[in-house]
Structures are given as structure tokens and as C-alpha cells.
Design a protein around this motif. Structure first.
Motif, PDB file in Angstrom:
ATOM      1  N   GLY A 172     -19.945 -46.368  -2.575  1.00 26.81           N
ATOM      2  CA  GLY A 172     -21.381 -46.421  -2.755  1.00 26.81           C
ATOM      3  C   GLY A 172     -21.912 -47.841  -2.606  1.00 26.81           C
ATOM      4  N   GLY A 173     -23.236 -47.967  -2.593  1.00 29.18           N
ATOM      5  CA  GLY A 173     -23.836 -49.281  -2.486  1.00 29.18           C
ATOM      6  C   GLY A 173     -25.266 -49.207  -2.015  1.00 29.18           C
ATOM      7  N   LEU A 174     -25.760 -50.358  -1.596  1.00 30.24           N
ATOM      8  CA  LEU A 174     -27.142 -50.485  -1.124  1.00 30.24           C
ATOM      9  C   LEU A 174     -27.138 -50.546   0.401  1.00 30.24           C
ATOM     10  N   VAL A 175     -27.987 -49.733   1.013  1.00 25.31           N
ATOM     11  CA  VAL A 175     -28.081 -49.705   2.470  1.00 25.31           C
ATOM     12  C   VAL A 175     -29.533 -49.512   2.871  1.00 25.31           C
ATOM     13  N   GLN A 176     -29.894 -50.015   4.011  1.00 32.96           N
ATOM     14  CA  GLN A 176     -31.256 -49.824   4.513  1.00 32.96           C
ATOM     15  C   GLN A 176     -31.403 -48.437   5.131  1.00 32.96           C
ATOM     16  N   ALA A 177     -32.613 -47.954   5.129  1.00 33.04           N
ATOM     17  CA  ALA A 177     -32.893 -46.669   5.763  1.00 33.04           C
ATOM     18  C   ALA A 177     -32.414 -46.695   7.213  1.00 33.04           C
ATOM     19  N   GLY A 178     -31.804 -45.589   7.630  1.00 33.53           N
ATOM     20  CA  GLY A 178     -31.232 -45.511   8.964  1.00 33.53           C
ATOM     21  C   GLY A 178     -29.780 -45.932   9.038  1.00 33.53           C
ATOM     22  N   ASN A 190     -24.871 -40.553   7.487  1.00 34.30           N
ATOM     23  CA  ASN A 190     -25.538 -41.280   8.567  1.00 34.30           C
ATOM     24  C   ASN A 190     -27.044 -41.105   8.478  1.00 34.30           C
ATOM     25  N   ASN A 191     -27.760 -41.992   9.147  1.00 35.59           N
ATOM     26  CA  ASN A 191     -29.220 -41.928   9.169  1.00 35.59           C
ATOM     27  C   ASN A 191     -29.781 -41.721   7.753  1.00 35.59           C
ATOM     28  N   LEU A 192     -29.339 -42.560   6.847  1.00 37.09           N
ATOM     29  CA  LEU A 192     -29.732 -42.407   5.449  1.00 37.09           C
ATOM     30  C   LEU A 192     -31.221 -42.641   5.259  1.00 37.09           C
ATOM     31  N   LYS A 193     -31.786 -41.904   4.316  1.00 37.51           N
ATOM     32  CA  LYS A 193     -33.208 -41.981   4.008  1.00 37.51           C
ATOM     33  C   LYS A 193     -33.383 -42.392   2.544  1.00 37.51           C
ATOM     34  N   PRO A 194     -34.512 -42.971   2.194  1.00 42.02           N
ATOM     35  CA  PRO A 194     -34.739 -43.342   0.786  1.00 42.02           C
ATOM     36  C   PRO A 194     -34.540 -42.158  -0.175  1.00 42.02           C
ATOM     37  N   GLU A 195     -34.867 -40.962   0.265  1.00 41.80           N
ATOM     38  CA  GLU A 195     -34.700 -39.786  -0.598  1.00 41.80           C
ATOM     39  C   GLU A 195     -33.241 -39.392  -0.810  1.00 41.80           C
ATOM     40  N   ASP A 196     -32.323 -40.054  -0.112  1.00 42.57           N
ATOM     41  CA  ASP A 196     -30.899 -39.836  -0.358  1.00 42.57           C
ATOM     42  C   ASP A 196     -30.385 -40.681  -1.526  1.00 42.57           C
ATOM     43  N   ILE A 231     -27.950 -46.355  -2.989  1.00 47.26           N
ATOM     44  CA  ILE A 231     -29.364 -46.733  -2.965  1.00 47.26           C
ATOM     45  C   ILE A 231     -29.755 -47.004  -1.525  1.00 47.26           C
ATOM     46  N   VAL A 232     -30.781 -46.302  -1.072  1.00 43.17           N
ATOM     47  CA  VAL A 232     -31.267 -46.474   0.294  1.00 43.17           C
ATOM     48  C   VAL A 232     -32.645 -47.112   0.221  1.00 43.17           C
ATOM     49  N   SER A 233     -32.767 -48.299   0.767  1.00 38.84           N
ATOM     50  CA  SER A 233     -34.045 -49.004   0.729  1.00 38.84           C
ATOM     51  C   SER A 233     -34.855 -48.716   1.990  1.00 38.84           C
TER      52      SER A 233
END
Length: 127
Positions: free
Chosen positions: A9-15, A84-90, A124-126
Motif C-alpha cells: 500500500g501507499g500514496l499514489v496519484q490518480a491514474g 491500475n488507473n487508480l482513482k481517488p475513490e479507490d 491513498i489515491v491523490s
């Protein structure tokens, strides 16, 4: 002692993408289906995906279809959730769980079907 330990897990930007791992010990991993669940802040835990051992049948929640993929490596007693293609709602705490019936329905997994649980990994998806 039965253990399921999530990591990745961790912090990643949207997309962006992340891969969660679920390392299992203390039970016959090859005889269990593995489910992934998530709980977003202020929401109930929901089923994300399921994979049955042996035939590798998979199922996904509609919200993650075409973006997430689950797999298992019996040699390592480890399951994976490629996101993949992570969204803030994830954004959520993600849990893996093991089902002794080794069965995945056509829909997302249900909590009551699973016997053992991990403690979760925060994603966390920013935006």
C-alpha cells in the motif's frame, strides 16, 4: 498460527498503479480462495475481488472491473491485487481474506464467506 499479511500500500496519484501482496502462513493456502476487500473512510467494508485456487476463477466488483486484477502464487503462498488507473475513490484500507470453501461466485466476495483476515494495507489515491 494463521496469518495473512498485506503489503504494497501507499500514496499514489490518480491514474497510477499499485500492487498489493497478501502473504499467507499457518494454513493450506492451496485449498483456499482469496478475497480482497476494502473499507473507505466512513463507509462499510466492500468486496473487491475473489480468486479460487486451482481453477483460478476470478470475480470483481463492477467499480474495479477492467482496472484491477487478482492472482495467486501457490509456491509463495501469496496472492496479489494489481491495481491500475487508480482513482481517488479507490482510497481505502485493503484487506485480504481466505475462504476454506475455495469458491468465488460471479459477483464480488461477501465477508461472511471468509475464514481468515489480514490487518489491512492503506491505499491513498491523490487527485
Amino acid at each position: 498460527e494463521v496469518q495473512l499479511v498485506e503489503s504494497g500500500g501507499g500514496l499514489v496519484q490518480a491514474g497510477g498503479s499499485l500492487r498489493l501482496s497478501c502473504a499467507a502462513s499457518g494454513f493450506a493456502f492451496g485449498d483456499y480462495a482469496i478475497g480482497w476487500f476494502r473499507q473507505a473512510p466512513g463507509k462499510e467494508r466492500e468486496g473487491v475481488s475473489c480468486i479460487s485456487n486451482g481453477d483460478n476463477k476470478t470475480s470483481y466488483a463492477d467499480s474495479v472491473k477492467e482496472r484491477f486484477a487478482t492472482s495467486i502464487d501457490n509456491a509463495k503462498s501469496t496472492a496479489y491485487l494489481q491495481m491500475n488507473n487508480l482513482k481517488p475513490e479507490d482510497t481505502a484500507v485493503y484487506y485480504c481474506a481466505a475462504d476454506s470453501l475455495n469458491y468465488c461466485s460471479s459477483g464480488p466476495p461477501l465477508e461472511y464467506e471468509f475464514d481468515f483476515w489480514g490487518k489491512g494495507a492503506l491505499v491513498i489515491v491523490s487527485s
